[in-house]
Design a protein around this motif. Structure first.
Motif, short mmCIF file in Angstrom:
data_model
loop_
_atom_site.label_atom_id
_atom_site.label_comp_id
_atom_site.label_asym_id
_atom_site.label_seq_id
_atom_site.Cartn_x
_atom_site.Cartn_y
_atom_site.Cartn_z
N SER A 81 -59.47 18.91 -75.76
CA SER A 81 -58.30 18.63 -76.58
C SER A 81 -57.55 17.19 -76.19
N ALA A 82 -58.28 16.79 -74.98
CA ALA A 82 -57.67 15.31 -74.73
C ALA A 82 -58.25 14.26 -75.13
N PRO A 83 -58.03 12.89 -75.07
CA PRO A 83 -58.79 11.71 -75.68
C PRO A 83 -59.41 11.56 -74.28
N THR A 84 -60.29 10.94 -74.39
CA THR A 84 -61.24 10.22 -73.20
C THR A 84 -61.14 8.81 -73.17
N PRO A 103 -58.48 10.08 -60.91
CA PRO A 103 -57.20 11.21 -60.80
C PRO A 103 -55.85 10.37 -61.44
N LEU A 104 -55.62 9.12 -61.52
CA LEU A 104 -54.38 8.45 -61.85
C LEU A 104 -54.43 8.77 -63.08
N GLY A 109 -52.90 13.19 -68.63
CA GLY A 109 -53.39 13.87 -69.95
C GLY A 109 -54.51 13.32 -70.53
N VAL A 110 -55.28 12.00 -69.97
CA VAL A 110 -56.47 11.55 -70.80
C VAL A 110 -57.58 11.83 -69.86
N ARG A 287 -53.66 2.44 -72.40
CA ARG A 287 -53.16 1.74 -73.67
C ARG A 287 -54.29 2.15 -74.64
N LEU A 288 -55.63 1.84 -74.46
CA LEU A 288 -56.58 2.18 -75.32
C LEU A 288 -56.75 3.54 -75.57
N ALA A 289 -56.09 4.43 -75.00
CA ALA A 289 -56.00 5.86 -75.29
C ALA A 289 -54.91 6.28 -75.85
#
Length: 442
Positions: A81-84, A103-104, A109-110, A287-289
Motif C-alpha cells: 500500500s506504500a510507495p517504495t 528505519p528512518l 510510511g515509505v 521528496r522523491l516519494a
C-alpha cells in the motif's frame, strides 16, 4: 538441429577493441549468452577490458543495463500500500548510513527494499555489519521480504540470485581482471540490480575522495549523471548526492562498532557527519516519494525511527537487545605532541580495518565482526600529547603490526591555525534530471 548464433563474440570484441559501437541487438545477445554460458569468461574478460579502455556511449550503457535486467527476474512491490524508495552507496570507509536510514525513512510510511551486499576489500558490506547482531538473518525468501516490508516498512537483506544474473557473473569477473573502476560497467551493474528490484524512487550516494572507487569528483559526477539518466529512462525517480569520502565517515570503522554507532544515531545522538548524511539522504528519498516537507530530524529525536529499527531487527530474527561481539585484543594509538588533527585519510584507515579482520579478500572469507577501528579524534579536533587518537581492535594481536603499517602517513597532527585537509564539505552537489550525452570512458 541447433540454429546458428546471429553474432560471433570475437567480432563483437574486435568492434569494441577498435573503438566501435555495439548495436542494441549485439548487446542483448552478449548479455543473454554470457548468462547462459555460451560466451566464456575469458571472452567476457576481453570485452570488459575493451570497454574499460574505450568506453561506451550513453545508448550502449542503457542497452547493457536493460540487457542484464532481462537475463533475470524483476521484483514487484505493487501489492504494497506504500510507495517504495531505496538508496545505493558506491561504498566508503565507515559508511554505515543504510542502518539508520532504512528505519528512518520507513517511519514516514515509505517502504524501503534495501537489497545489500557483503564487503570486499577496504569498503565494508552492510550485511557484514548487520550480521554482528545475534540471530540476524540476511537471506530472505521473496515471500518473507514482502511480508516484512508490509508489516515493518522495510528490509535490508541479500539480493536474490534471480536479479540480473549476468551482472552477478560480470561483477565477479571485473574484480579479477582489473576492470572495476570503469564507469559504464559500474553504472550498468548498479542500475541493472536497482531497476530489477522494482523500487519507485532511488537516491544514489556517489562517493569521491581518498576512500572511494572514484577518487576524483569529476569522475564521480560523470558516474552519477550516467546512473541518474539510466534510472529516469527506466521510469524510476532518481537523484544523486556527491559526497566526500576523503576522511572516514563517523568514528567507527568495522562491523559491530558501526552497528553501535548507528544505534546512537537512531537514539538522537551519534557523530555529526553520520547524522547529516543520514538526514539529507532521507530527505531526498522522501521528496522523491512525495513527502517534500517531512521533518526528518524529529523522527530521530522522538524515537519513531528507533521503534522501526527494533521491530525490523526482530522481524529478521535478530535480537535488538543482544550483546554485540567484543574484540579480544585492543591497541591504543596516542598523540606524540600537542596540536590539532589536520589530516586523516579514509583509504589507509579502511585498509587497516580490513587487515585487522573487519573485511575479506575473497567472497568466501569470514569477517571478524568485532575487528575494526574506533576514532577518538577527527580532523579539526584538538589533541594533547599522550591522548588517544584511535584504537585498533582485533581477535589476533599479530594483526596490529600490518594495520599500523597501512596507517603510516595517513594522519597528521599540526599546529593551531593550520589548514584542515578534510576534502571540503560532506555533500558537494546534488544531481537530478538528465545528464549530458557525452561518452562515458573508463
Amino acid at each position: 538441429m541447433n540454429q546458428p548464433e546471429p553474432f560471433d563474440v570475437v567480432d563483437l570484441i574486435r568492434t569494441k577493441r577498435d573503438q566501435g559501437e555495439l548495436s542494441t541487438d549485439e548487446i542483448q545477445w552478449l548479455a543473454s549468452r554470457y548468462a547462459s554460458g555460451v560466451v566464456a569468461d575469458e571472452q567476457m574478460s576481453a570485452m570488459a577490458m575493451a570497454i574499460f579502455l574505450n568506453g561506451m556511449s550513453r545508448r550502449e550503457i542503457k542497452d547493457l543495463t536493460l540487457a542484464m535486467i532481462e537475463t533475470g527476474e524483476r521484483m514487484d512491490f505493487s501489492s504494497l500500500s506504500a510507495p517504495t524508495a531505496d538508496k545505493h552507496s558506491t561504498g566508503g570507509v565507515g559508511d554505515k548510513i543504510t542502518l539508520p536510514l532504512m528505519p528512518l525513512v520507513a517511519s514516514f510510511g515509505v517502504a524501503v527494499p534495501q537489497l545489500s551486499g557483503r564487503g570486499l576489500g577496504h569498503t565494508g558490506g552492510t550485511l557484514d555489519k548487520l550480521e554482528s547482531i545475534p540471530g540476524w538473518r540476511a537471506d530472505l525468501s521473496n515471500e518473507e521480504l514482502l511480508r516484512i516490508m508490509d508489516e515493518v516498512g522495510g528490509v535490508v537483506c541479500a539480493a536474490g540470485s534471480g536479479l540480473a544474473p549476468a551482472d552477478k557473473k560480470l561483477y565477479a569477473l571485473r574484480d579479477v581482471t582489473g576492470t572495476v573502476e570503469c564507469i559504464p560497467l559500474i553504472a550498468s551493474s548498479i542500475m541493472s540490480k536497482k531497476i530489477a528490484e522494482g523500487t519507485d524512487a532511488l537516491v544514489l550516494d556517489v562517493k569521491f575522495g581518498s576512500g572511494s572507487f572514484m577518487g576524483d569528483i569529476s569522475r564521480a559526477r560523470e558516474l552519477a549523471e550516467v546512473m541518474v539518466q539510466l534510472g529516469e529512462d527506466a521510469g524510476v525517480k532518481t537523484s544523486a548526492l556527491l559526497t566526500n569520502m576523503h576522511v572516514p565517515l563517523g568514528r567507527a570503522i568495522g562491523n559491530a562498532n558501526e552497528v553501535r554507532e548507528s544505534v546512537e544515531v537512531l537514539a538522537g545522538g551519534g557523530p555529526a557527519d553520520v547524522v547529516e548524511l543520514t538526514v539529507e539522504i532521507a530527505r531526498e528519498m522522501l521528496r522523491l516519494a512525495g513527502q517534500p516537507d517531512a521533518d526528518v530530524e524529529s523522527h530521530l529525536r522522538s524515537g519513531k525511527a528507533m521503534d522501526v529499527w527494533r521491530r525490523w531487527v526482530a522481524a529478521q530474527d535478530g535480537d535488538p537487545d543482544g550483546a554485540l561481539p567484543e574484540p579480544k585484543e585492543s591497541l591504543e594509538v596516542k598523540a606524540d605532541r600537542d596540536g590539532v588533527v589536520v589530516e586523516q585519510l579514509a583509504l589507509p584507515f579502511g585498509i587497516a580495518a580490513w587487515r585487522l579482520g573487519a573485511g575479506r579478500t575473497r567472497k568466501e572469507d569470514p569477517v571478524v565482526h568485532a575487528a575494526g577501528i574506533d576514532l577518538a579524534k577527527k580532523p579539526g579536533d584538538e589533541v594533547k600529547a599522550g591522548e588517544v587518537l584511535f584504537t585498533l581492535h582485533a581477535d589476533d594481536p599479530a594483526r596490529f603490526d600490518r594495520a599500523l603499517e597501512a596507517l603510516e602517513g595517513a594522519y597528521r597532527i599540526g599546529d593551531a591555525g593550520e589548514k584542515i585537509n578534510n576534502g571540503g564539505p560532506l555533500i558537494a552537489d546534488r544531481i537530478g534530471g538528465r545528464g549530458s550525452a557525452h561518452t562515458a570512458s573508463n
